[in-house]
Design an enzyme around this catalytic site. Structure first.
Site, PDB file in Angstrom:
ATOM      1  CB  SER A   1      -0.955   0.015   1.198  1.00 30.51           C
ATOM      2  OG  SER A   1      -2.038  -0.851   0.961  1.00 30.51           O
TER       3      SER A   1
ATOM      4  CE  LYS B   1      -4.277   1.709  -0.867  1.00 27.48           C
ATOM      5  NZ  LYS B   1      -4.345   0.702   0.164  1.00 27.48           N
TER       6      LYS B   1
ATOM      7  CB  SER C   1      -4.454   1.613   3.842  1.00 27.54           C
ATOM      8  OG  SER C   1      -3.595   1.130   2.841  1.00 27.54           O
TER       9      SER C   1
END
Length: 367
Positions: free
Chosen positions: A60, A63, A115
């Site tokens: 993640s 991102k 997230s």
């Protein structure tokens, strides 16, 4: 007796200092991360590295690029209509509903604090029309930043064999993102309350905000394939550092040790002050025959004690310029070197408006 005690005290202090240095060295060389980097946000100077060019999945932490592009392409106030393929995306979620309407601001807080993989998909579709086109945009932006060993296949970081980065590339991307004021505000927020029904309290998963002095970002990430990945940043004594650890079982411990070591080893040294006069240039056909060039910014560079007297600044600027010259126009550069290594380039600008001589001015000059 006093002399013996003094000698003994000096010996104890010396041994303690040596052991402390050895422990610090051991800490940074026995970290659990497969690859890691510490970088100065201002200059991009690398202060620690371990396998920084090894390609690895990054979960993640992907991102960070998703948020950066969203901020560059879309106003925070813009209302986003949730597409069908953003609903029910596996993994972390902010539980978006089909056709639900949220501001880009709320989506980005859900993206970076919780997230949300669904939030990442909604952002991608809104910005580019599809996840595939947004991935192309991510790769294009990565190349622009010099992240040449990175390839994005999606906006959230769920595993794909062709989705990878390096510690160095991810640091470059994060450094660029941290220059964005809105991004910096988002990632250091502990709690955000979104303007929506239902799930609207977004608590930040990043423990550095509460556990580490000066901690102010950035993003956690985990998949079984990537392991624990973490990008952190912290500011102390006028110096902001970022740390990337990939596949790090002791992700937060590694990050804290690396940041601690860098803050202990390096001092924030002011090289150039904003608006400081660095050069006088001649002006041809101007109402003034000369003017001053000043720095557009404060330049603070992390340096060790031994490096401080080895810094040199080279001004790359012409001696004469033709009028008119507008205040603020960039006319040259100040290049800061450590030995032969270029650490940073600052712009030089004119500090005043200088108009062109009129016919009357020229006549008066002759007289």
């Amino acid at each position: 007796m006093n002399r013996k005690m003094t000698a003994r005290s000096i010996a104890i202090i010396t041994i303690f200092f040596f052991l402390n240095m050895m422990m610090s060295y051991a800490n940074t060389n026995n970290i659990s991360a497969s690859s890691a980097i510490v970088m100065d946000v201002k200059t991009g100077r690398i202060l620690f590295e371990k396998n920084i060019n090894q390609k690895k999945p990054m979960a993640s932490t992907t991102k960070i690029m998703t948020a950066l592009l969203a901020l560059e392409k879309t106003p925070l106030e813009e209302i986003i209509k949730v597409p069908r393929n953003a609903v029910g995306v596996e993994g972390s979620s902010i539980y978006l509903q089909y056709d639900e309407k949220l501001s880009m601001k709320d989506l980005l807080y859900g993206l970076m604090l919780r997230s949300g993989n669904d939030a990442a998909t909604a952002v991608a579709v809104h910005v580019s029309g599809s996840v595939e086109k947004f991935s192309d945009l991510m790769n294009k932006r990565a190349r622009e930043l010099g992240a040449i060993n990175t390839n994005f296949m999606n906006p959230h970081g769920l595993h794909n064999a062709s989705h990878y980065t390096t510690a160095y590339d991810l640091a470059l991307i994060t450094r660029e993102a941290l220059k964005n004021k809105n991004f910096s505000e988002i990632v250091q927020t502990k709690l955000w309350v979104a303007e929506r029904e239902g799930y609207k309290y977004f608590y930040n998963k990043n423990k550095i905000l509460s556990q580490y002095a000066g901690g102010n970002g950035v993003k956690t990430g985990y998949t079984k394939a990537a392991g624990r990945c973490l990008v952190t940043s912290a500011t102390r004594n006028g110096m902001q550092l970022l740390c990337v650890v990939l596949n790090a079982p002791n992700w937060f411990q590694d990050s804290y040790q690396l940041l601690d070591n860098a803050f202990e080893k390096y001092d924030a040294v002011s090289i150039i002050k904003k608006d400081a006069i660095l050069k006088t240039i001649s002006v041809k056909n101007g109402k003034k025959s000369s003017t001053k060039l000043i720095s557009t910014e404060d330049v603070v560079i992390p340096l060790t004690e031994k490096e401080k007297d080895k810094i040199r600044t080279v001004l790359d600027v012409n001696e004469v310029f033709e009028a008119p010259i507008a205040r603020g126009v960039k006319l040259g550069k100040a290049k800061i070197y450590l030995h032969d290594q270029l650490l940073y380039i600052a712009d030089l600008m004119c500090r005043e408006d200088i108009g062109t001589k009129s016919f009357k001015d020229k006549v008066l000059d002759i007289l």
